[in-house]
Design an enzyme around this catalytic site. Structure first.
Site, PDB file in Angstrom:
ATOM      1  N   TYR A   1      21.946 -57.104 -33.209  1.00 44.94           N
ATOM      2  CA  TYR A   1      22.538 -57.489 -31.933  1.00 44.94           C
ATOM      3  C   TYR A   1      21.551 -57.165 -30.809  1.00 44.94           C
ATOM      4  O   TYR A   1      21.106 -56.035 -30.672  1.00 44.94           O
ATOM      5  CB  TYR A   1      23.849 -56.720 -31.754  1.00 44.94           C
ATOM      6  CG  TYR A   1      24.794 -57.189 -30.660  1.00 44.94           C
ATOM      7  CD1 TYR A   1      24.393 -58.041 -29.637  1.00 44.94           C
ATOM      8  CD2 TYR A   1      26.111 -56.751 -30.648  1.00 44.94           C
ATOM      9  CE1 TYR A   1      25.269 -58.449 -28.653  1.00 44.94           C
ATOM     10  CE2 TYR A   1      27.011 -57.154 -29.661  1.00 44.94           C
ATOM     11  CZ  TYR A   1      26.578 -57.999 -28.661  1.00 44.94           C
ATOM     12  OH  TYR A   1      27.449 -58.399 -27.677  1.00 44.94           O
ATOM     13  N   CYS A   2      21.219 -58.179 -30.001  1.00 48.08           N
ATOM     14  CA  CYS A   2      20.383 -58.001 -28.818  1.00 48.08           C
ATOM     15  C   CYS A   2      19.036 -57.368 -29.204  1.00 48.08           C
ATOM     16  O   CYS A   2      18.342 -57.870 -30.073  1.00 48.08           O
ATOM     17  CB  CYS A   2      21.137 -57.174 -27.772  1.00 48.08           C
ATOM     18  SG  CYS A   2      20.349 -57.096 -26.150  1.00 48.08           S
TER      19      CYS A   2
END
Length: 648
Positions: free
Chosen positions: A379-380
């Site tokens: 994530y990210c």
């Protein structure tokens, strides 16, 4: 070279601009003091009859005024400005000056003149454009005042949700104030975008700075120019301002803006409560394994790498919103990495350490469950790191350790990385580096940066509601998570900004290396699921798409409705938003993807789990170490969510 006279002129303009802003704020502060002392009602109040409050109301106003002033007095619960000067000095101003300041705001021509003076001081203002602005402003004035007299407030030329309340349009003074502001906002934003002599990145920085400044100067943000606040002040006899001051004092003490009731949530009690165990721990992270709820589970486990710039429980807010719980319910053995918030012990941590940590977590899971490979989610920033880890494993001939990779709003190519690029030139990076203390950057710095990207929603909305209107903070789990900041290792942060955001080295084969291995994204052939948010301002969809240009394996791209958070955390039961899929194999750009994409209502999570099953459906009984802590020999460290997520 720059002419010294130009420099002097720029400095003078900047001084004039600061003086205009200071004068505007001082005027509003003086007006508010006059209001609290019992005067200046009447025509300024929307719908007021022009009479002063009764004796009881005046006594209550006086009591609240005394409480408010006491908060600013030396030795009490007062406050001082950045120079150390006590802010109570402003409260000792001459009453005649207060009356004059109030009159200035009550006279629309004075407001217009103040806006004109401020606009003239803008360093990049074009005189010809200024003349056009004030011609339009004069017409606006006539239109607003004339239309208001005829009861045509609904036909005001400019709309903005900050001024949607009818009180902004029903009173001609406030109609003129906010319409003048919106005109200035529109034209100054246009001027900032028309600076063709600047390089595109500098022009974007000017545009961003201009927008940030204009958001701050909205008349909605000041008590004296906000009719909703004025009416609330009359209704509560000033108690809203006293309560708002208490909120502000608490925030000054905390060093950050509060968005939510601080006492509403406790990690591990009513947030981040999916059952599990911490099964592994290093100085950088804890590895959590969640308890199964199905008799059988998918043979290949899943490990989730959340970003370390936030707490992992964005994926486990509550049982209804939890991606982690939902994945467990789908029959997956789910692991999550909980990163440690940086402290002095992490002063030498760099990106290599996070890449090694992800590979180490993969290896630990493989060894613990005796499986050849794992499914992964990044994530990210942790997705960017996962991409680098995959490239390293491929270079080492160990790509088979990862059965699939899913990327939530993750970037690898930072050429078009959105508004965060405004913070990554050399001067900005040096400024951020100077904020480091004891080898780490306080998480409040990053929180302020992300808040600035959506200033109206994440800063000024709360200033109005909680400081001016004196409203109670909501009990909202997402906002609690947003305010639960993490510190960042200073060396890693500087390296990340320079090598990735500024110099975009990750997409150049072998320009970077980690743990002694060069990184070449074109060697990644791992099946990948790539999710982007349609309205993501942190990792724009155009930037996320570029993973497709560098990886070589089979890829599925999904464009989700909403942004960086809500586009990811969108459980199927909520029935919200939508997502787009384009099944055509020859799509080579996001524009092409959008042209042929099919919209599907609701959450993309079911599409993802179907895709995951396409890479293996074999199951095994959910027993032994598939159920953490159930065996006496399985000595787990502690219950989920663990200690690291609670460290501050």
């Amino acid at each position: 070279m720059t002419d010294s006279r130009d420099q002097d002129g720029q400095q003078e303009n900047q001084f004039d601009q600061s003086a205009q802003i200071a004068a505007m704020m001082e005027t509003q502060a003086q007006w508010m003091r006059q209001l609290m002392n019992g005067g200046m009602f009447g025509a300024m109040m929307p719908g007021a009859a022009g009479t002063l409050p009764g004796v009881d109301a005046m006594q209550e106003f006086a009591a609240n005024a005394a409480r408010l002033q006491a908060m600013w007095t030396p030795g009490g619960t007062g406050a001082s400005d950045s120079s150390g000067e006590d802010l109570s000095d402003a409260a000792a101003a001459d009453p005649a000056h207060s009356a004059a300041a109030a009159a200035a705001l009550a006279d629309p021509s004075k407001w217009l003149a103040m806006m004109e003076g401020w606009t003239k001081s803008v360093p990049f203002a074009d005189p010809a454009v200024q003349q056009s602005i004030w011609s339009d402003a004069a017409q606006l004035w006539q239109s607003v005042l004339g239309g208001n007299e005829q009861g045509a407030s609904s036909k005001l030329p400019r709309k903005d949700r900050r001024f949607a309340d009818p009180r902004w349009s029903s009173n001609p003074i406030f109609a003129l104030i906010h319409q003048t502001y919106l005109l200035m906002n529109e034209r100054l934003t246009q001027m900032a975008g028309d600076l063709d002599h600047l390089p595109p990145e500098k022009r974007e920085q000017v545009r961003f700075a201009t927008n940030t400044m204009l958001e701050a100067l909205s008349p909605a943000n000041f008590a004296a120019t906000n009719p909703v606040v004025l009416e609330r002040t009359v209704e509560t006899r000033g108690a809203n301002l006293v309560k708002g001051m208490e909120h502000m004092m608490a925030d000054l003490k905390e060093g950050k803006l509060t968005h939510v009731d601080r006492d509403a949530f406790t990690v591990g009690e009513n947030i981040a409560v999916t059952p599990g165990k911490v099964v592994h721990e290093t100085p950088l992270y804890q590895l959590i394994q969640y308890s199964p709820v199905t008799p059988d589970v998918l043979a290949t486990p899943l490990v989730i790498f959340p970003p370390w710039i936030n707490r992992f429980y964005i994926l486990d807010l509550n049982p209804q919103k939890s991606f982690i719980r939902w994945a467990v319910e789908q029959g997956l053995t789910v692991f999550v990495v909980s990163w440690k918030s940086a402290d002095t012990s992490m002063k030498d941590v760099v990106w290599d350490d996070y890449i090694r940590a992800e590979i180490g977590a993969i290896d630990h899971i493989r060894s613990r469950l005796k499986v050849p490979s794992v499914h992964t989610i990044g994530y990210c920033v942790a997705g960017t790191t996962l991409a680098a880890a995959l490239a390293i494993l491929a270079r080492r001939g160990e790509a088979e350790k990862v059965a699939s990779a899913t990327f939530f709003t993750a970037q690898v190519d930072f050429e078009d990385a959105g508004e965060l690029l405004h913070f990554v030139d050399d001067n900005q990076i040096q400024l951020i580096e100077g904020m480091a203390k004891d080898g780490y950057i306080d998480g409040r710095v990053m929180a302020a940066t992300f808040n600035m990207l959506r200033g109206t929603d994440l800063i000024w909305n709360y200033v109005v509601n909680n400081y001016l209107l004196g409203e109670d903070y909501p009990a909202f789990d997402l906002l609690h998570w947003n305010g639960d900041v993490t510190n960042l290792p200073a060396k890693w942060h500087s390296q990340y900004l320079r090598d990735l955001y500024k110099d975009n080295k990750l997409v150049t084969p072998d320009a970077l290396q980690a743990d002694g291995t060069p990184i070449d994204l074109t060697q990644v052939e791992t099946p990948s699921y790539i999710q982007a948010g349609k309205e993501d301002h942190i990792a724009p969809a155009t930037s996320v798409w570029r993973i497709m240009d560098h990886f070589q394996g089979p890829m599925r791209f999904v464009l989700a409705g909403s942004g960086h958070i809500a586009g990811v955390v969108n459980p199927p039961a909520a029935g919200k938003y939508q997502y787009w899929i384009n099944e055509e194999p020859e799509v080579t750009s996001l524009d092409q993807f959008r042209e042929g994409a099919v919209e599907h209502p609701g959450s993309w999570w079911p599409d993802w789990i179907e895709w995951l099953h396409s890479h293996g459906t074999q199951t095994v009984p959910a027993k032994g170490k598939r159920a953490p802590g159930m065996l006496k020999s399985d000595q787990c460290i502690e219950d989920a969510p663990g200690r690291y997520v609670k460290s501050r």
